[in-house]
Design a protein around this motif. Structure first.
Motif, PDB file in Angstrom:
ATOM      1  N   UNK A 237       0.829  -1.200   0.000  1.00 54.47           N
ATOM      2  CA  UNK A 237       0.000   0.000   0.000  1.00 54.47           C
ATOM      3  C   UNK A 237       0.865   1.253   0.000  1.00 54.47           C
ATOM      4  N   UNK A 238       2.028   1.156   0.611  1.00 51.81           N
ATOM      5  CA  UNK A 238       2.868   2.333   0.805  1.00 51.81           C
ATOM      6  C   UNK A 238       3.493   2.858  -0.466  1.00 51.81           C
TER       7      UNK A 238
ATOM      8  N   UNK B 149       8.588   1.148  -0.967  1.00 52.65           N
ATOM      9  CA  UNK B 149       7.249   1.213  -0.376  1.00 52.65           C
ATOM     10  C   UNK B 149       7.166   0.368   0.890  1.00 52.65           C
ATOM     11  N   UNK B 150       6.477   0.877   1.889  1.00 54.42           N
ATOM     12  CA  UNK B 150       6.347   0.145   3.144  1.00 54.42           C
ATOM     13  C   UNK B 150       7.549   0.234   4.047  1.00 54.42           C
TER      14      UNK B 150
ATOM     15  N   UNK C 288      -2.571  11.527  -0.582  1.00 52.36           N
ATOM     16  CA  UNK C 288      -2.258  10.136  -0.252  1.00 52.36           C
ATOM     17  C   UNK C 288      -1.414  10.028   1.016  1.00 52.36           C
ATOM     18  N   UNK C 289      -1.266  11.138   1.740  1.00 53.43           N
ATOM     19  CA  UNK C 289      -0.449  11.132   2.958  1.00 53.43           C
ATOM     20  C   UNK C 289      -1.234  11.738   4.112  1.00 53.43           C
TER      21      UNK C 289
ATOM     22  N   UNK D 229      -1.297   6.315   2.416  1.00 54.59           N
ATOM     23  CA  UNK D 229      -0.249   5.439   1.894  1.00 54.59           C
ATOM     24  C   UNK D 229       1.125   5.874   2.393  1.00 54.59           C
ATOM     25  N   UNK D 230       1.207   7.114   2.878  1.00 50.86           N
ATOM     26  CA  UNK D 230       2.419   7.648   3.507  1.00 50.86           C
ATOM     27  C   UNK D 230       1.992   8.340   4.796  1.00 50.86           C
ATOM     28  N   UNK D 231       2.561   7.926   5.919  1.00 54.35           N
ATOM     29  CA  UNK D 231       2.225   8.484   7.225  1.00 54.35           C
ATOM     30  C   UNK D 231       3.442   9.189   7.794  1.00 54.35           C
ATOM     31  N   UNK D 232       3.299  10.486   8.092  1.00 58.15           N
ATOM     32  CA  UNK D 232       4.380  11.258   8.693  1.00 58.15           C
ATOM     33  C   UNK D 232       4.104  11.524  10.152  1.00 58.15           C
TER      34      UNK D 232
END
Length: 253
Positions: free
Chosen positions: A5-6, A33-34, A82-83, A181-184
């Motif tokens: 997913x990432x 990714x991931x 997406x983040x 899909x991207x977590x900060x």
């Protein structure tokens, strides 16, 4: 879903110059990714600004970067979609007077209104929409490792009564409601003990293990993370304040 997913994160000579000088510059990265990515550096070295630039919230001024093939700064809006961000001072602050449940309901409402296809959602029965919302909240809480049953008053527990790690988990759950899909995540070792930091890193590893790319700001990265270092030749300044000033009034959280 066939692949992770990432999103992959790449950067070459990436830099951002603000009113107080260079927030960061000369940054390079290459993460699959991931990945679990650690933005490592001392406070004031541009860590938060780099996090916000990689998630499409701050505009870089030199170099190249891409998130999932989306080039920055040209595709900043697409990267924002997406983040998601968690635990960023001045950007994702929790209201101490609100309860955990109120925060979750408010964020779920925002996601229902702005996070998906509104016309298609309105065609679904209200009971079905509510069940889907409950599933999303439960999934986010599970991903963040926040068990409402162990809180003093369950979902009615006020944010002011949460322990630091519990508040961080709530911030993560709110971010995860958008299924990013991207977590900060900013400043994950702020005022945490060694045991609490280890607990948080384990949580972030578990999120990356599900396929989501995680970018976490810290002063000391774990050995298994993809490390992006800041603090080499940057001007010292109030990183969090500059980040909050740049985002003021934009709603880009």
């Amino acid at each position: 879903m066939d692949g992770p997913l990432g999103l992959a994160v790449t950067a070459r000579d990436f830099g951002l110059r603000g009113p107080r000088g260079w927030a960061f510059r000369g940054v390079s990265a290459d993460a699959e990714p991931g990945s679990l990515i650690a933005v490592e550096g001392p406070s004031g070295s541009g860590r938060t600004c780099l996090l916000l630039a990689l998630t499409g919230r701050m505009r870089p001024t030199e170099g190249l970067a891409a998130v999932g093939g989306l080039e920055l700064p040209r595709r900043m809006a697409a990267v924002r979609r997406v983040s998601a961000l968690a635990h960023v001072t001045g950007v994702t602050d929790l209201d101490p007077a609100l309860t955990v449940g109120e925060h979750l309901r408010e964020q779920a409402l925002l996601q229902r209104r702005f996070g998906g296809s509104l016309p298609r959602g309105l065609l679904r029965p209200r009971s079905e929409r509510r069940r889907e919302e409950r599933r999303r909240v439960d999934t986010a809480l599970t991903g963040a490792g926040l068990d409402l049953a162990v809180l003093p008053k369950g979902a009615r527990t006020a944010v002011r009564d949460l322990e630091r790690v519990e508040a961080l988990r709530l911030s993560l759950a709110l971010a995860l409601l958008g299924r990013p899909r991207l977590l900060g995540v900013d400043d994950i070792d702020l005022k945490l003990s060694s045991a609490e930091r280890a607990e948080v890193w384990d949580l972030l590893r578990s999120l990356a293990g599900t396929g989501t790319t995680v970018v976490a700001v810290c002063s000391e990265a774990p050995r298994d993370a993809v490390v992006i270092a800041t603090g080499t030749g940057n001007d010292r300044h109030d990183d969090a304040k500059e980040a909050a000033d740049a985002l003021a009034g934009t709603g880009r959280s």
